[in-house]
Design an enzyme around this catalytic site. Sequence first.
Site, PDB file in Angstrom:
ATOM      1  N   HIS A  84      27.453   1.196   5.469  1.00 27.29           N
ATOM      2  CA  HIS A  84      28.158   0.523   4.375  1.00 27.29           C
ATOM      3  C   HIS A  84      29.662   0.823   4.369  1.00 27.29           C
ATOM      4  CE1 HIS A  84      27.625   4.312   2.095  1.00 27.29           C
ATOM      5  NE2 HIS A  84      28.598   3.891   1.332  1.00 27.29           N
TER       6      HIS A  84
ATOM      7  N   HIS B 222      29.207   7.194   9.163  1.00 23.56           N
ATOM      8  CA  HIS B 222      30.415   6.749   8.459  1.00 23.56           C
ATOM      9  C   HIS B 222      31.702   7.284   9.096  1.00 23.56           C
ATOM     10  CE1 HIS B 222      27.481   5.482   5.643  1.00 23.56           C
ATOM     11  NE2 HIS B 222      27.422   6.569   4.902  1.00 23.56           N
TER      12      HIS B 222
ATOM     13  N   ASP C 208       0.819  -1.219   0.000  1.00 23.68           N
ATOM     14  CA  ASP C 208       0.000   0.000   0.000  1.00 23.68           C
ATOM     15  C   ASP C 208       0.845   1.257   0.000  1.00 23.68           C
ATOM     16  OD1 ASP C 208      -2.201  -1.482   0.140  1.00 23.68           O
ATOM     17  OD2 ASP C 208      -2.681  -1.068   2.246  1.00 23.68           O
TER      18      ASP C 208
ATOM     19  N   LYS D 258      33.664  -1.591   3.372  1.00 22.19           N
ATOM     20  CA  LYS D 258      34.682  -1.230   2.374  1.00 22.19           C
ATOM     21  C   LYS D 258      35.981  -1.967   2.685  1.00 22.19           C
ATOM     22  CE  LYS D 258      32.801   3.351   1.340  1.00 22.19           C
ATOM     23  NZ  LYS D 258      32.493   3.415  -0.078  1.00 22.19           N
TER      24      LYS D 258
ATOM     25  N   GLU E 297      33.066  14.362  -1.688  1.00 21.96           N
ATOM     26  CA  GLU E 297      32.363  13.900  -2.886  1.00 21.96           C
ATOM     27  C   GLU E 297      32.272  15.042  -3.895  1.00 21.96           C
ATOM     28  OE1 GLU E 297      28.955  11.012  -1.893  1.00 21.96           O
ATOM     29  OE2 GLU E 297      28.860  12.538  -0.344  1.00 21.96           O
TER      30      GLU E 297
HETATM   31  C1  BG6 Z   1      25.478   7.631   1.965  1.00 21.63           C
HETATM   32  C2  BG6 Z   1      24.994   9.064   2.035  1.00 21.63           C
HETATM   33  O1  BG6 Z   1      25.325   7.007   3.202  1.00 21.63           O
HETATM   34  O2  BG6 Z   1      26.848   7.614   1.587  1.00 21.63           O
HETATM   35  C3  BG6 Z   1      25.208   9.775   0.713  1.00 21.63           C
HETATM   36  O3  BG6 Z   1      23.604   9.080   2.358  1.00 21.63           O
HETATM   37  C4  BG6 Z   1      26.648   9.634   0.275  1.00 21.63           C
HETATM   38  O4  BG6 Z   1      24.860  11.151   0.827  1.00 21.63           O
HETATM   39  C5  BG6 Z   1      27.099   8.184   0.310  1.00 21.63           C
HETATM   40  O5  BG6 Z   1      26.731  10.140  -1.058  1.00 21.63           O
HETATM   41  C6  BG6 Z   1      28.576   8.077   0.052  1.00 21.63           C
HETATM   42  O6  BG6 Z   1      28.929   6.720  -0.066  1.00 21.63           O
HETATM   43  P1  BG6 Z   1      30.238   6.302  -0.856  1.00 21.63           P
HETATM   44  O7  BG6 Z   1      30.329   4.830  -0.656  1.00 21.63           O
HETATM   45  O8  BG6 Z   1      30.015   6.719  -2.290  1.00 21.63           O
HETATM   46  O9  BG6 Z   1      31.362   7.049  -0.227  1.00 21.63           O
END
Ligand code: BG6
Length: 494
Positions: A183, A245, A95, A187, A221
């Site tokens: 995540h 992170h 939904d 790495k 970035e």
């Molecule tokens: C994510 C963020 O957790 O990590 C994003 O929400 C960011 O804003 C991304 O761009 C960066 O991940 P990586 O693996 O590309 O460094």
Amino acid sequence: MSEYPTAERQAADLIIFGGTGDLSMRKLLPALYHCDRDGRLAEETRIIAMSRGGLDDADFRGKVDAEVRPAVSSDGGMGDGWDRFVRRLHHVSVDVGGQAGDGWDTLARMLAGHEDLDRVFYLASPPMTFGPFCRGAHEAGLVTPRSRVVLEKPLGRDLVSARVINDEVGAIFDERQIFRIDHYLGKETVQNLLVLRFANAFLEPIWNSLWIDHVQITAAETVGTPGRRGYYDHAGALRDMVQNHLLQLLCLVAMEPPSRNDREAVRDEKVKVLQSLRPIVGSEVDRFTVRGQYTAGAGARVPGYLDEPDSTKPTAASHRVETFAAVRAEVKNWRWAGVPFYLRTGKRMPFRRSEIVIQFKDVPHAIFPGATPNRLVLRLQPSEGIHLHLMAKEPGAGEVMLRPVPLSLSFADTFQSRVPDAYERLLMDVLSGNPTLFMRRDEVEAAWRWIDPIIESWDGSEMLPEPYPAGTSGPAGAHELLARSGRAWHEEDL
Ligand code: BG6
């Protein structure tokens, strides 16, 4: 130790809530394809996407074929492998509003008879859906003793909301069944940091305030935030990157050697680091933190944050949100007393680079003019590797001339193999029931406890984030943060 079978190839049903969203299409499905191609998924494992798409299995398979296949085809090995992967895919419509609604009945029918398999609910959806989803799955009788739930970040937006989510999810799942993903911990270089520190003897004696001047952790970035205003206006760089992170990286640099490489020992040491962070409160927030927002850059060809294309218009929150954050942190314990940890992250920086720089102190007594202190750079991306900058003598007779030279380990050149995406490792860890690289409840809450006063101070301030043109390395304040103590950010490419 885990009570789950440790074999990766244990058959499982993997249910992805938000299964047609950006994360699923860009990260989870490609990672699962690669795991399947490498023979790491059991024959009977199914991947069931839940979304509002109103799709059936055939539509979903078509969508994955159109969107995911091109992204993974450069790795070769498509053919039969791809067809096998696509046969694993199913779709259940849910939904509007993030509740599964009738979808629960459909899902229950699909899962009937599979109670003995591992069952993973991957919540690739906004945090406010986590509690309702878990309740719905429970009421539909779908949570078995072999179930696990994976929570994507951000886990709340402050300590209070994180606790609410943890309580809601914790009412249905035991802590051992909850996998909070970050995540960055998947790495390769991040895991290598643990190996570097704890499988080599030579670093440990100098890994402290006697030898280390300061540490820098950068996640820069080049991308901006087009199409992400809805999320980013309410997150900002501190919540989006630093709370999770960057603090996780700090923990791995600063933690004491764990007694074992297992789920509790590693996480126990990390949480101690978070608890040792010196709180930044009151007037210190202005002294020890910097926030910025990018404006148009490259002769106005690159839009500023407020002009990024998006389905919604900028609001008051858009003006106040930071796309760049820098913090000078301190770990108050015997090992790290007096060593600043500088953290910074930003969008639309001139380079894409995530790295940890360990800056050593100068030699105690200089007999050669021109010597600069050693530096260890752990490059997470791109070009994963480890570089130790040493002083060497330039060849030649006459006056002794010194030059810093890197001793470099490139993972790609040394191991000659594809560096797997972080999600591949983490998904396999979930499937095999290994939570070592996932955040425990106390870790997440300790991180928020440290971040909250900074956010409160920023929210209460009349100042807006400092502007910086897109394509530059952050606002002037970020450079002053280090310059005040005669230091500078590591900007060199390797
Ligand atoms: C994510 C963020 O957790 O990590 C994003 O929400 C960011 O804003 C991304 O761009 C960066 O991940 P990586 O693996 O590309 O460094």
